[in-house]
Design a protein around this motif. Structure first.
Motif, PDB file in Angstrom:
ATOM      1  N   ILE A  59       1.582   6.801 -13.612  1.00 37.07           N
ATOM      2  CA  ILE A  59       2.989   7.040 -13.979  1.00 37.07           C
ATOM      3  C   ILE A  59       3.532   8.202 -13.138  1.00 37.07           C
ATOM      4  N   GLY A  60       2.726   9.263 -13.037  1.00 34.59           N
ATOM      5  CA  GLY A  60       3.170  10.431 -12.268  1.00 34.59           C
ATOM      6  C   GLY A  60       3.406  10.092 -10.803  1.00 34.59           C
ATOM      7  N   ASP A  61       2.526   9.265 -10.213  1.00 35.83           N
ATOM      8  CA  ASP A  61       2.718   8.846  -8.809  1.00 35.83           C
ATOM      9  C   ASP A  61       4.068   8.154  -8.652  1.00 35.83           C
ATOM     10  N   ARG A  62       4.331   7.233  -9.576  1.00 29.40           N
ATOM     11  CA  ARG A  62       5.597   6.473  -9.464  1.00 29.40           C
ATOM     12  C   ARG A  62       6.798   7.416  -9.559  1.00 29.40           C
ATOM     13  N   VAL A  63       6.749   8.340 -10.501  1.00 26.82           N
ATOM     14  CA  VAL A  63       7.878   9.267 -10.665  1.00 26.82           C
ATOM     15  C   VAL A  63       8.042  10.097  -9.384  1.00 26.82           C
ATOM     16  N   ARG A  64       6.929  10.585  -8.834  1.00 32.60           N
ATOM     17  CA  ARG A  64       7.026  11.398  -7.609  1.00 32.60           C
ATOM     18  C   ARG A  64       7.594  10.586  -6.448  1.00 32.60           C
ATOM     19  N   SER A 114       0.837  -1.210   0.000  1.00 36.55           N
ATOM     20  CA  SER A 114       0.000   0.000   0.000  1.00 36.55           C
ATOM     21  C   SER A 114       0.868   1.254   0.000  1.00 36.55           C
ATOM     22  N   ASP A 115       2.068   1.149   0.590  1.00 40.36           N
ATOM     23  CA  ASP A 115       2.932   2.330   0.683  1.00 40.36           C
ATOM     24  C   ASP A 115       4.195   2.102  -0.158  1.00 40.36           C
ATOM     25  N   SER A 116       4.031   2.215  -1.474  1.00 49.16           N
ATOM     26  CA  SER A 116       5.207   1.962  -2.328  1.00 49.16           C
ATOM     27  C   SER A 116       6.246   3.074  -2.172  1.00 49.16           C
ATOM     28  N   ALA A 117       5.820   4.250  -1.713  1.00 47.38           N
ATOM     29  CA  ALA A 117       6.801   5.319  -1.452  1.00 47.38           C
ATOM     30  C   ALA A 117       7.783   4.873  -0.366  1.00 47.38           C
ATOM     31  N   ALA A 118       7.278   4.122   0.627  1.00 43.77           N
ATOM     32  CA  ALA A 118       8.157   3.625   1.702  1.00 43.77           C
ATOM     33  C   ALA A 118       9.158   2.612   1.149  1.00 43.77           C
ATOM     34  N   VAL A 119       8.721   1.798   0.166  1.00 43.45           N
ATOM     35  CA  VAL A 119       9.655   0.843  -0.449  1.00 43.45           C
ATOM     36  C   VAL A 119      10.759   1.608  -1.184  1.00 43.45           C
ATOM     37  N   MET A 120      10.368   2.675  -1.890  1.00 44.64           N
ATOM     38  CA  MET A 120      11.391   3.479  -2.607  1.00 44.64           C
ATOM     39  C   MET A 120      12.408   4.035  -1.601  1.00 44.64           C
ATOM     40  N   ARG A 121      11.914   4.526  -0.466  1.00 42.46           N
ATOM     41  CA  ARG A 121      12.834   5.094   0.543  1.00 42.46           C
ATOM     42  C   ARG A 121      13.750   4.015   1.117  1.00 42.46           C
ATOM     43  N   GLU A 122      13.178   2.833   1.389  1.00 42.76           N
ATOM     44  CA  GLU A 122      13.987   1.745   1.934  1.00 42.76           C
ATOM     45  C   GLU A 122      15.073   1.310   0.953  1.00 42.76           C
ATOM     46  N   VAL A 123      14.704   1.204  -0.318  1.00 36.20           N
ATOM     47  CA  VAL A 123      15.699   0.802  -1.311  1.00 36.20           C
ATOM     48  C   VAL A 123      16.780   1.871  -1.410  1.00 36.20           C
ATOM     49  N   ALA A 124      16.368   3.139  -1.413  1.00 37.24           N
ATOM     50  CA  ALA A 124      17.362   4.228  -1.495  1.00 37.24           C
ATOM     51  C   ALA A 124      18.321   4.153  -0.295  1.00 37.24           C
ATOM     52  N   ARG A 125      17.788   3.808   0.845  1.00 35.17           N
ATOM     53  CA  ARG A 125      18.623   3.721   2.062  1.00 35.17           C
ATOM     54  C   ARG A 125      19.675   2.619   1.943  1.00 35.17           C
ATOM     55  N   VAL A 126      19.278   1.437   1.422  1.00 40.96           N
ATOM     56  CA  VAL A 126      20.230   0.318   1.404  1.00 40.96           C
ATOM     57  C   VAL A 126      21.174   0.360   0.192  1.00 40.96           C
ATOM     58  N   LEU A 127      20.897   1.284  -0.758  1.00 36.51           N
ATOM     59  CA  LEU A 127      21.791   1.408  -1.925  1.00 36.51           C
ATOM     60  C   LEU A 127      22.990   2.292  -1.597  1.00 36.51           C
ATOM     61  N   GLY A 161       2.019  -3.618 -21.487  1.00 36.37           N
ATOM     62  CA  GLY A 161       1.548  -4.366 -20.323  1.00 36.37           C
ATOM     63  C   GLY A 161       2.461  -4.222 -19.130  1.00 36.37           C
ATOM     64  N   THR A 162       3.686  -3.800 -19.382  1.00 31.87           N
ATOM     65  CA  THR A 162       4.702  -3.743 -18.325  1.00 31.87           C
ATOM     66  C   THR A 162       5.417  -2.397 -18.380  1.00 31.87           C
ATOM     67  N   ALA A 163       5.720  -1.865 -17.212  1.00 29.90           N
ATOM     68  CA  ALA A 163       6.586  -0.670 -17.134  1.00 29.90           C
ATOM     69  C   ALA A 163       7.769  -1.024 -16.232  1.00 29.90           C
ATOM     70  N   ILE A 164       8.967  -0.792 -16.736  1.00 35.18           N
ATOM     71  CA  ILE A 164      10.173  -1.063 -15.933  1.00 35.18           C
ATOM     72  C   ILE A 164      10.833   0.285 -15.653  1.00 35.18           C
ATOM     73  N   PHE A 165      10.889   0.628 -14.375  1.00 32.63           N
ATOM     74  CA  PHE A 165      11.461   1.916 -13.963  1.00 32.63           C
ATOM     75  C   PHE A 165      12.943   1.718 -13.670  1.00 32.63           C
ATOM     76  N   ARG A 166      13.766   2.474 -14.397  1.00 33.98           N
ATOM     77  CA  ARG A 166      15.223   2.388 -14.206  1.00 33.98           C
ATOM     78  C   ARG A 166      15.663   3.658 -13.473  1.00 33.98           C
ATOM     79  N   THR A 167      16.192   3.487 -12.271  1.00 38.26           N
ATOM     80  CA  THR A 167      16.547   4.637 -11.434  1.00 38.26           C
ATOM     81  C   THR A 167      17.949   4.424 -10.845  1.00 38.26           C
ATOM     82  N   HIS A 168      18.505   5.488 -10.303  1.00 42.96           N
ATOM     83  CA  HIS A 168      19.752   5.313  -9.539  1.00 42.96           C
ATOM     84  C   HIS A 168      19.801   6.330  -8.408  1.00 42.96           C
ATOM     85  N   LYS A 169      20.629   6.010  -7.438  1.00 43.76           N
ATOM     86  CA  LYS A 169      20.841   6.923  -6.312  1.00 43.76           C
ATOM     87  C   LYS A 169      22.006   7.838  -6.680  1.00 43.76           C
ATOM     88  N   ALA A 170      21.787   9.126  -6.559  1.00 42.17           N
ATOM     89  CA  ALA A 170      22.846  10.072  -6.937  1.00 42.17           C
ATOM     90  C   ALA A 170      24.084   9.841  -6.077  1.00 42.17           C
TER      91      ALA A 170
END
Ligand SMILES: C[S@@+](CC[C@H](N)C(=O)[O-])C[C@H]1O[C@@H](n2cnc3c(N)ncnc32)[C@H](O)[C@@H]1O
Length: 273
Positions: A208-213, A138-151, A251-260
Motif C-alpha cells: 500500500i505504501g509503495d502505491r501511495v509513494r 515492472s515499473d508502475s511508477a512510470a505508469v503513474m507518471r505517464e497518466v499524470a502527463r496525459v491528464l 481482495g481488491t484495492a481501488i486507488f482514487r487520485t486526481h491531478k492537482a
C-alpha cells in the motif's frame, strides 16, 4: 509459486503473449460476468453506476488503460463520454471489436503499452483501469507518471488492482487460501515460465505504501483507497476471489487520485492553489 526478478521488457513481452493466448478463455470464463457494456470494477461485482468513482463522465475525454474487450469503455460511451480504450494485447482488442459489433457501441481502440502512452500532454479529463496493466508492469511508477502527463489539471485517475495484502496468501479461493505463505514486504514478482525458463506470465507486487509513494511522486493526489466488500448473495468465484475469503479480508484495492489544478513545489511539501 515461482518468484524471480523480471524486468520491464520481459514483463511486457510475457504479458502481451499471455493475454493474446488467453483472450478466448478469459472471455469464455468471465465474459458474462463483465457484460457487454457494463463497468464492473472487480470480482466483488462493484459497478461504476453504484460506486460513482469517476464522477460525471458525460462529455468528458476518458482513457481506459488495459481495457481488454472494453465493456467498461462501452458503458462509459453509453453515458456520453468520449472514450479511448487502450490495451497491450491484440487478442484482447479483437474481443473489443467483437463487443462493438455485438452492441453497436464502438470506441476508438489503441494498441499500446501503459508505460508509454501515445497521447499528447493534458489530453484527458479522466483515466481509469479495472485490473488493466498496473498489476502487470515492472515499473508502475512510470505508469503513474505517464497518466499524470496525459491528464488535464484536475483530472481523475482511478485504478483497481489486487489488494496488496492478498500477496501474502496462496492463490486459492478455499480454506488453503487463508494461510500466510510469504512476506507482504517481498516485492519479488510472481512469474510463470516456459520449458527454457522464459517468463510467460508476470505479476508485480507493491505494498500500500509503495502505491501511495508512486502516486504522490507522479504529482497526483490520493483521494481514497476503496476496498469493496463482498456483497451478501454474491456467490461467484473468480480465481482466488471467493465469498469465503471475501467475507474475511479485501481482495481488491481501488486507488482514487486526481491531478492537482496548480501545484507549487516547496522545500518540504506540495502547495495546491
Ligand atoms: C485482467 S485483464 C483486465 C481487462 C479489463 N479491464 C477487464 O476488466 O476485463 C488485464 C488487461 O491488461 C492488459 N495489459 C497488461 N499489461 C499491459 C500493459 N503493460 N499495457 C497495457 N495493457 C496491459 C492485458 O492485455 C489485459 O487486457
Amino acid at each position: 509459486m515461482r518468484k524471480r526478478f523480471v524486468g520491464a521488457d520481459e514483463s511486457v513481452a510475457a504479458n502481451r503473449a499471455w493475454w493474446d493466448a488467453d483472450a478466448d478463455d478469459y472471455h469464455a470464463q468471465h465474459g458474462s460476468f463483465l457484460g457487454d457494456a457494463e463497468y464492473i470494477w472487480s470480482p466483488e461485482g462493484l459497478h461504476e453506476a453504484d460506486a460513482g468513482l469517476l464522477g460525471e463522465v458525460a462529455g468528458r475525454a476518458v482513457l481506459e488503460i488495459g481495457c481488454g474487450s472494453a465493456p467498461c469503455s462501452r458503458w462509459l460511451r453509453a453515458q456520453g463520454a468520449q472514450v479511448v480504450g487502450l490495451d497491450l494485447s491484440a487478442g484482447m482488442l479483437r474481443h473489443a471489436m467483437a463487443g462493438a459489433a455485438r452492441t453497436g457501441i464502438s470506441v476508438p481502440l489503441v494498441q499500446a503499452e501503459a508505460g508509454a502512452l501515445p497521447f499528447a500532454d493534458a489530453s484527458f479529463d479522466v483515466a481509469c483501469s479495472a485490473f488493466g496493466a498496473v498489476p502487470f508492469v515492472s515499473d508502475s511508477a512510470a505508469v503513474m507518471r505517464e497518466v499524470a502527463r496525459v491528464l488535464r489539471p484536475g483530472g481523475r485517475w482511478i485504478f483497481a488492482v489486487s489488494h496488496p495484502m492478498r500477496w501474502m496468501f496462496s492463490d486459492d479461493p478455499g480454506p488453503d487460501g487463508l494461510h500466510v505463505m510469504q512476506s507482504y514486504f517481498d516485492r519479488t514478482p510472481y512469474v510463470e515460465i516456459d520449458r527454457v525458463g522464459r517468463a510467460t506470465y508476470v505479476e508485480h507486487h507493491r505494498t500500500i505504501g509503495d502505491r501511495v509513494r508512486e502516486i504522490v511522486a507522479a504529482g497526483l493526489e490520493l483521494d481514497d483507497i476503496v476496498e469493496p466488500e463482498w456483497p451478501d448473495g454474491h456467490d461467484r468465484e473468480w480465481g482466488q476471489w471467493s465469498p469465503m475469503r471475501g467475507r474475511l479480508f479485501p481482495g481488491t484495492a481501488i486507488f482514487r487520485t486526481h491531478k492537482a489544478r496548480s501545484v507549487t513545489r516547496t522545500p518540504d511539501h506540495y502547495k495546491v492553489r
